[in-house]
Design a protein around this motif. Structure first.
Motif, PDB file in Angstrom:
ATOM      1  N   UNK A 127       0.819  -1.210   0.000  1.00 57.27           N
ATOM      2  CA  UNK A 127       0.000   0.000   0.000  1.00 57.27           C
ATOM      3  C   UNK A 127       0.851   1.257   0.000  1.00 57.27           C
ATOM      4  N   UNK A 128       1.939   1.253   0.771  1.00 54.42           N
ATOM      5  CA  UNK A 128       2.796   2.423   0.844  1.00 54.42           C
ATOM      6  C   UNK A 128       3.414   2.733  -0.514  1.00 54.42           C
ATOM      7  N   UNK A 129       3.860   1.682  -1.217  1.00 54.40           N
ATOM      8  CA  UNK A 129       4.439   1.873  -2.542  1.00 54.40           C
ATOM      9  C   UNK A 129       3.404   2.412  -3.528  1.00 54.40           C
ATOM     10  N   UNK A 130       2.202   1.838  -3.501  1.00 57.89           N
ATOM     11  CA  UNK A 130       1.148   2.305  -4.406  1.00 57.89           C
ATOM     12  C   UNK A 130       0.722   3.731  -4.073  1.00 57.89           C
ATOM     13  N   UNK A 131       0.668   4.070  -2.799  1.00 62.62           N
ATOM     14  CA  UNK A 131       0.297   5.430  -2.400  1.00 62.62           C
ATOM     15  C   UNK A 131       1.322   6.444  -2.884  1.00 62.62           C
ATOM     16  N   UNK A 132       2.602   6.078  -2.796  1.00 62.92           N
ATOM     17  CA  UNK A 132       3.650   6.985  -3.280  1.00 62.92           C
ATOM     18  C   UNK A 132       3.522   7.203  -4.783  1.00 62.92           C
ATOM     19  N   UNK A 133       3.246   6.121  -5.532  1.00 59.65           N
ATOM     20  CA  UNK A 133       3.062   6.252  -6.982  1.00 59.65           C
ATOM     21  C   UNK A 133       1.839   7.112  -7.300  1.00 59.65           C
ATOM     22  N   UNK A 134       0.774   6.948  -6.529  1.00 56.98           N
ATOM     23  CA  UNK A 134      -0.453   7.731  -6.750  1.00 56.98           C
ATOM     24  C   UNK A 134      -0.210   9.216  -6.482  1.00 56.98           C
ATOM     25  N   UNK A 135       0.453   9.539  -5.394  1.00 56.81           N
ATOM     26  CA  UNK A 135       0.720  10.947  -5.085  1.00 56.81           C
ATOM     27  C   UNK A 135       1.649  11.573  -6.126  1.00 56.81           C
ATOM     28  N   UNK A 136       2.649  10.803  -6.590  1.00 58.43           N
ATOM     29  CA  UNK A 136       3.587  11.344  -7.576  1.00 58.43           C
ATOM     30  C   UNK A 136       2.926  11.588  -8.921  1.00 58.43           C
ATOM     31  N   UNK A 137       1.813  10.907  -9.186  1.00 55.12           N
ATOM     32  CA  UNK A 137       1.151  11.019 -10.484  1.00 55.12           C
ATOM     33  C   UNK A 137      -0.039  11.977 -10.457  1.00 55.12           C
ATOM     34  N   UNK A 138      -0.140  12.802  -9.445  1.00 56.33           N
ATOM     35  CA  UNK A 138      -1.191  13.813  -9.439  1.00 56.33           C
ATOM     36  C   UNK A 138      -2.355  13.568  -8.515  1.00 56.33           C
ATOM     37  N   UNK A 139      -2.410  12.423  -7.839  1.00 58.46           N
ATOM     38  CA  UNK A 139      -3.438  12.144  -6.824  1.00 58.46           C
ATOM     39  C   UNK A 139      -4.854  12.239  -7.385  1.00 58.46           C
TER      40      UNK A 139
END
Length: 661
Positions: free
Chosen positions: A193-205
């Protein structure tokens, strides 16, 4: 074997549905044409060195900056690639001033050795930058070229890397983010989840992916709760709970397929099923645990988000976490008590000794010395020494075999374009295995320098093998001596490390819980954050210490699981610690449940987490519960409990000076 390679290539160049992927085919075609054109231009126009440096810049820039969605990769590309291009161009110039070359290598190796404290992408970028520094300042490649030629060739390599990244991502720029988010429904375990959350935030949320992550977090927490309850139940009840989990996983896999797709007009029946009803229909009991409702709530939220797909960005929360994370990382790791600091210092000392020897030898065949040294020492996790012997043997034997191949094979220079082409077509592996990057760089530098030397190839091969052995020996000697000088331990205390890590994470958690209930504890939060960061980073390095000690079967796996789970839990709590008070208040029930689990209580249940707030708040709160369940089971495995949920007897003593009521 050829058929297997072709099958793998077809699969790599196809979409998930099996249709040809035009972007991957364009990428492969462009790489092949560029390799052929570069080989021809280098040989026909005698531009081997500029072409080689440009190709290396392309490979290293792509490796360091790819891995997420196009938007986040380009953002990382814009600040990292210029520094990489400049180092590739300046490195050969620094060799003319040995003091500056040695200072640059030492500073880069130490600085990049500390970057893992900031996250995975910083770690990869730092490692690639260190490799570029070693190649350009110690191998002699390019030191006979004017600076403007070097700058032009490396800048061209950087621009070509940008072109390749745009080609592979322009058709579907958010594909990597959707894949990372979908993985949360397919891959159990901490840290996902932490990895996916970081990718989501980096891509504009985007809102819909945030809602998917919030639903997935609730689903995963409920799923782990059901599995924990199954361990505490009799055989019949345990089988029923596991059947519910299996049915829920089937539904989740269908939803993951819908998440990965670029558009969704509707969900198939398999994605709309109720997991519990499928078990009841087969004759199961009607009453269900509360966690089943959590599973259905998570799946319902995912279904709604996938179908509606609101692409508007989630408003960013007032976040002082970045500054606090940076300050916390500095305070935690600029200390001899930090295993990360000790490992960075160990690598720097070894490279400094190797640099002195390279400068004294003044022989092009010494180009493999520092790279071999780094292969042995750098990929190891923090305090690890075992495993270095295996890399030592591999480096020496590999260079020896390469020297024999160069001696016997006509046209050995063609190995360089083949290796570069292979690197460009295997970016995921290069990002995952740093020793593969260093191994490929050794092959390239050895072949290039061997072809340039006016000596019998047999003598050249012997020289390269001997210098590689010297570099590996330096790494082993400096590594071993540092164990005797630096405050570390050759024989790790696994249970003591787990105990101290759990205590530190518990202190951070209880500080955040108290602040969520209205207490003003900024200094306690900062101190607890620094301590928890250092302890979890130390525990993450513990599995490497266990390699070769005879405990690699049970203790190694259990310790690694405990380290990953506690670090993921620490990340969640640390993020929550410096978020707005409203978010901390929402997470208080989850923090209470997590504290009970770490403290030894055997009740596994889903706390009452409000689902009406921002997706990021619910995501953090549910992720806390899931990671605490993973951590609890891993802790029990580490301490060897046969019946973990019924015999947890460890007492974590908390000093009064840090006790927060």
């Amino acid at each position: 074997m050829a058929r297997a390679v072709l099958t793998r290539a077809r699969g790599w160049m196809a979409t998930e549905a099996g249709a040809p992927d035009p972007r991957q085919r364009q990428y492969v075609l462009l790489v092949v044409l560029a390799v052929i054109a570069g080989t021809f231009a280098g040989g026909f126009f005698e531009l081997q060195t500029p072409v080689l440096l440009g190709a290396l810049t392309t490979v290293l820039a792509l490796t360091a900056t790819s891995g997420q969605a196009l938007r986040s990769d380009l953002r990382r590309f814009m600040w990292l690639t210029p520094a990489l291009v400049l180092m590739m161009a300046l490195g050969p110039m620094l060799t003319k001033v040995p003091v500056l070359a040695g200072l640059a290598v030492a500073v880069v190796v130490f600085g990049t050795g500390m970057l893992p404290a900031l996250g995975e992408h910083y770690r990869i970028g730092g490692q690639i930058f260190a490799a570029a520094t070693l190649v350009t300042t110690t191998t002699g490649i390019g030191n006979d070229q004017p600076f403007l030629v070097l700058l032009a060739s490396t800048a061209a390599g950087g621009l070509f890397a940008l072109l390749l990244r745009v080609i592979i991502g322009v058709g579907d720029p958010g594909h990597a983010t959707r894949v990372a988010v979908a993985r949360t429904l397919l891959t159990p375990g901490p840290g996902v989840l932490e990895s996916a959350s970081a990718a989501w935030r980096a891509d504009g949320s985007s809102t819909w992916l945030g809602q998917v992550l919030a639903g997935s977090a609730r689903f995963r927490a409920a799923r782990e709760t059901l599995l924990a309850q199954a361990q505490q139940s009799d055989r019949i009840e345990a089988e029923r709970l596991r059947e519910i989990v299996a049915e829920a996983d089937l539904v989740a896999s269908e939803l993951a397929r819908a998440i990965r797709s670029r558009a969704c007009t509707g969900l198939p029946m398999a994605a709309r099923r109720d997991p519990a009803q499928a078990v009841i229909a087969r004759g199961g009991r009607q009453d269900m645990p509360d966690a089943v409702a959590g599973v259905n709530q998570g799946l319902d939220r995912i279904r709604a988000a996938v179908v509606n797909r609101d692409e508007s960005p989630v408003p960013p929360a007032e976040d002082g976490a970045l500054r606090e994370r940076l300050l916390g990382a500095v305070r935690a790791h600029l200390s001899f008590r930090s295993s990360l600091f000790r490992h960075a210092l160990r690598c720097t000392l070894a490279v400094a000794v190797g640099m002195v020897i390279v400068l004294l030898l003044r022989d092009p065949s010494a180009s493999s010395l520092l790279l071999a040294l780094y292969v042995v020492l750098a990929p190891a996790a923090r305090d690890s020494m075992t495993g270095a012997l295996e890399r030592t043997g591999g480096a020496v034997l590999g260079v020896t075999a390469l020297a024999i191949l160069i001696t016997l094979l006509p046209g050995a220079y063609l190995l360089i374009p083949l290796v570069i082409g292979g690197m460009l077509l295997n970016m995921p592996r290069l990002r995952a295995e740093y020793q593969v990057v260093l191994g490929c760089l050794i092959v390239i530098t050895v072949v290039d320098q061997a072809m340039a030397l006016d000596r019998p190839l047999v003598n050249v091969g012997i020289s390269f093998a001997a210098n590689t052995a010297v570099g590996a020996a330096i790494a082993l000697i400096v590594g071993y001596v540092s164990y005797l000088v630096l405050p570390s331990s050759i024989v790790p205390d696994v249970r003591g490390a787990v105990r101290s890590t759990v205590w530190s994470v518990s202190e951070l958690l209880r500080s955040v819980r108290a602040s969520g209930q209205g207490a003003d504890l900024p200094k306690a939060l900062q101190a607890a954050n620094v301590l928890a960061l250092r302890r979890t980073q130390d525990l993450l390095g513990m599995p490497a210490l266990l390699d070769g000690t005879g405990e690699e079967t049970d203790d190694n796996h259990a310790t690694r699981a405990a380290a990953i789970a506690l670090d993921a839990l620490r990340q969640d709590v640390a993020t929550l610690a410096f978020r707005p008070a409203e978010e901390r208040k929402v997470a208080v029930p989850a923090l209470r449940a997590v504290d009970d689990l770490l403290g030894g209580k055997s009740t596994a249940k889903i706390p009452d987490i409000p689902a009406s707030g921002a997706p990021a708040s619910e995501l953090l709160a549910s992720s806390l519960v899931e990671n605490a369940l993973h951590a609890r089971q891993a802790i029990d495995r580490t301490f060897g409990y046969d019946n973990p949920w019924k015999s947890y007897t460890i007492s974590f003593v908390r000093p009064e000076r840090l006790h927060i009521r």
